[in-house]
Design a protein around this motif. Structure first.
Motif, PDB file in Angstrom:
ATOM      1  N   GLN A 141      -0.185  12.753 -19.630  1.00 26.19           N
ATOM      2  CA  GLN A 141       0.187  12.898 -21.045  1.00 26.19           C
ATOM      3  C   GLN A 141       1.221  11.830 -21.436  1.00 26.19           C
ATOM      4  OE1 GLN A 141       1.071  16.955 -21.993  1.00 26.19           O
ATOM      5  NE2 GLN A 141       0.212  16.690 -24.029  1.00 26.19           N
ATOM      6  N   TYR A 142       2.174  11.613 -20.546  1.00 22.15           N
ATOM      7  CA  TYR A 142       3.209  10.595 -20.781  1.00 22.15           C
ATOM      8  C   TYR A 142       2.548   9.222 -20.934  1.00 22.15           C
ATOM      9  CZ  TYR A 142       7.392   7.736 -19.952  1.00 22.15           C
ATOM     10  OH  TYR A 142       8.412   6.818 -20.061  1.00 22.15           O
ATOM     11  N   LEU A 143       1.639   8.914 -19.997  1.00 20.68           N
ATOM     12  CA  LEU A 143       0.964   7.614 -20.031  1.00 20.68           C
ATOM     13  C   LEU A 143       0.132   7.460 -21.300  1.00 20.68           C
ATOM     14  CD1 LEU A 143      -0.174   7.373 -16.296  1.00 20.68           C
ATOM     15  CD2 LEU A 143       1.518   5.922 -17.411  1.00 20.68           C
ATOM     16  N   LYS A 144      -0.510   8.539 -21.699  1.00 19.70           N
ATOM     17  CA  LYS A 144      -1.376   8.468 -22.881  1.00 19.70           C
ATOM     18  C   LYS A 144      -0.535   8.297 -24.149  1.00 19.70           C
ATOM     19  CE  LYS A 144      -4.777  11.240 -25.438  1.00 19.70           C
ATOM     20  NZ  LYS A 144      -3.946  11.500 -26.629  1.00 19.70           N
ATOM     21  N   GLU A 145       0.454   9.174 -24.312  1.00 20.43           N
ATOM     22  CA  GLU A 145       1.240   9.160 -25.559  1.00 20.43           C
ATOM     23  C   GLU A 145       2.034   7.866 -25.715  1.00 20.43           C
ATOM     24  OE1 GLU A 145       1.016  11.204 -28.029  1.00 20.43           O
ATOM     25  OE2 GLU A 145      -0.331  12.585 -26.993  1.00 20.43           O
ATOM     26  N   CYS A 146       2.701   7.449 -24.658  1.00 21.51           N
ATOM     27  CA  CYS A 146       3.539   6.241 -24.746  1.00 21.51           C
ATOM     28  C   CYS A 146       2.679   4.987 -24.712  1.00 21.51           C
ATOM     29  CB  CYS A 146       4.560   6.202 -23.619  1.00 21.51           C
ATOM     30  SG  CYS A 146       5.619   7.657 -23.583  1.00 21.51           S
ATOM     31  N   GLY A 147       1.670   5.022 -23.835  1.00 19.29           N
ATOM     32  CA  GLY A 147       0.840   3.831 -23.631  1.00 19.29           C
ATOM     33  C   GLY A 147      -0.077   3.501 -24.782  1.00 19.29           C
ATOM     34  N   GLU A 148      -0.194   4.403 -25.737  1.00 24.91           N
ATOM     35  CA  GLU A 148      -1.035   4.120 -26.906  1.00 24.91           C
ATOM     36  C   GLU A 148      -0.472   2.973 -27.734  1.00 24.91           C
ATOM     37  OE1 GLU A 148      -1.764   7.556 -29.301  1.00 24.91           O
ATOM     38  OE2 GLU A 148      -3.299   8.324 -27.940  1.00 24.91           O
ATOM     39  N   CYS A 149       0.842   2.887 -27.786  1.00 26.60           N
ATOM     40  CA  CYS A 149       1.470   1.869 -28.642  1.00 26.60           C
ATOM     41  C   CYS A 149       2.157   0.754 -27.861  1.00 26.60           C
ATOM     42  CB  CYS A 149       2.493   2.503 -29.566  1.00 26.60           C
ATOM     43  SG  CYS A 149       1.778   3.763 -30.624  1.00 26.60           S
TER      44      CYS A 149
END
Lengths: 206, 187
Positions: B48-56
């Motif tokens: 979740q961390y990778l997805k949420e932060c890594g989106e931007c």
């Protein structure tokens, strides 16, 4: 006797190289203006090149993340950093081998004959010990070359790189001292302590 | 005396060599007895961390900042103005990534670079940008402006993974650095 002077010279040279490395590292850090309050890190108030470079960081960086080039890049097998690492590991391995190698019989309390001295000097234990001490000195020198900007006196001795440098140099000196005092003279304890100090130094930054 | 010292030293060495603990970063004993490499920064693994932060942007490892920095950054108010952007997310997701970041922050990690970052930020204001940490600044002080700001393929030090080819694995070693358009950057 000649051999003893040789190792003392090596020890002194290592000290001088270590000291000059510290001074060099210190000089480099002094180029950074460090204001007067709080810790050496947080008291920074001046913008450095990094901050300048970062001043107009793009707000939207989605495209930046997409283009990572890690896929095709392989780190070099031979580098200053790797040389230092393998020399350090080799030193510890040789210390263990030296401690385990059969030691020539010592003449307790009496004077050694030339034949006994020759036998001791040509033993595997003696050769491994000398190799370990030489590798230890080389490790310290390559460490200074590869990582001179990783240790800073003002960060204190709780800094892992500072502890690594201190323990590693002390360990190398202990090994050189042990070799220069061998045979006899309680060199075994000093040598092994040097090896343990180097192993601890490796662990701290492993 | 020297015999005792020798035996003692060998024993300590043997103990350190034999024992192994796979969850090194959680306790001092665990770190001491673990022989996996921990010289870098613990890789971010929470999906979740990778997805949420890594989106931007590059999903910076939590070990790059102390816990109090993550506390400041990862709350509903702060995310409304996240470095000039609105990065609001739902409450549950925020709680998850907040907890993950705080639990794996630099001051709670035994990874070497994180320990150095923790020492660098122990006093004073909690930095909001990784590039504000003096340790990070110092590591990059010799990189000229044209290699970063003036480099169309890098643009900012905040794009770690543009030059640190193993950044996603938490590796920031000099040997893994390739600066785009500057193949001989370290000459």
């Amino acid at each position: 006797m000649k051999r003893n002077y040789g190792f003392i010279n090596i020890a002194i040279s290592t000290c001088l190289v270590a000291a000059s490395g510290l001074v060099h590292a210190d000089d480099a850090t002094q180029n950074i203006a460090i204001p007067s309050i709080a810790s050496p890190y947080t008291k920074s108030s001046k913008s450095y090149m990094l901050a300048l470079n970062d001043a107009d960081a793009p707000q939207k960086q989605a495209s930046a993340t997409a283009a990572s080039q890690s896929a095709e890049f392989e780190p070099p097998m031979f580098s200053k950093s790797n040389a230092h690492k393998y020399l350090g590991l080799g030193t510890v391995a040789l210390v263990v081998a030296t401690a385990l190698a059969p030691k020539p019989a010592e003449n307790e309390g009496g004077t050694l004959t030339q034949a006994q001295i020759d036998e001791q000097e040509s033993s595997n234990h003696a050769r491994l010990g000398k190799a370990a001490a030489t590798l230890a000195a080389a490790t310290v020198v390559t460490g200074l070359i590869a990582h001179w900007d990783d240790f800073h006196v003002e960060d204190g001795w709780t800094d892992p790189d500072n502890m690594h440098a201190l323990l590693g140099t002390a360990g190398a000196l202990a090994m050189l001292f042990a070799v220069s005092n061998a045979p006899g003279g309680g060199h075994a304890g000093v040598g092994v302590t040097g090896g343990v100090a180097m192993a601890a130094a490796i662990k701290l930054t492993w | 005396m020297s015999k005792k010292l020798e035996v003692g030293a060998l024993l300590v060495g043997a103990l350190l060599m034999i024992s192994n603990n796979t969850r090194a970063e959680e306790t001092l004993t665990g770190w001491l007895t673990n022989f996996e490499r921990t010289k870098e920064v613990k890789p971010a693994t929470d999906k979740q961390y990778l997805k949420e932060c890594g989106e931007c942007h590059f999903a910076y490892q939590p070990g790059l900042l102390p816990a109090r920095s993550w506390e400041k950054l990862l709350n509903a108010d702060a995310l409304k103005k996240h470095f000039g952007d609105n990065a609001e997310i739902d409450k549950d997701t925020l709680q998850t990534i907040h907890d993950y970041a705080v639990e794996n922050a630099a001051d709670k990690s035994f990874y070497k670079r994180s320990r150095k970052i923790a020492l660098a930020t122990v006093e004073g204001e909690a930095p909001l940008r990784i590039t504000e940490v003096l340790y990070i600044k110092r590591k990059h002080k010799d990189i000229p402006e044209n290699m970063v700001k003036g480099n169309k393929d890098v643009k900012s030090f905040s794009n770690c993974n543009k030059c640190h080819t193993r950044a996603d694995k938490g590796v920031f070693d000099e040997d893994t650095v390739v600066i785009p358009n500057f193949p001989d950057w370290d000459d």
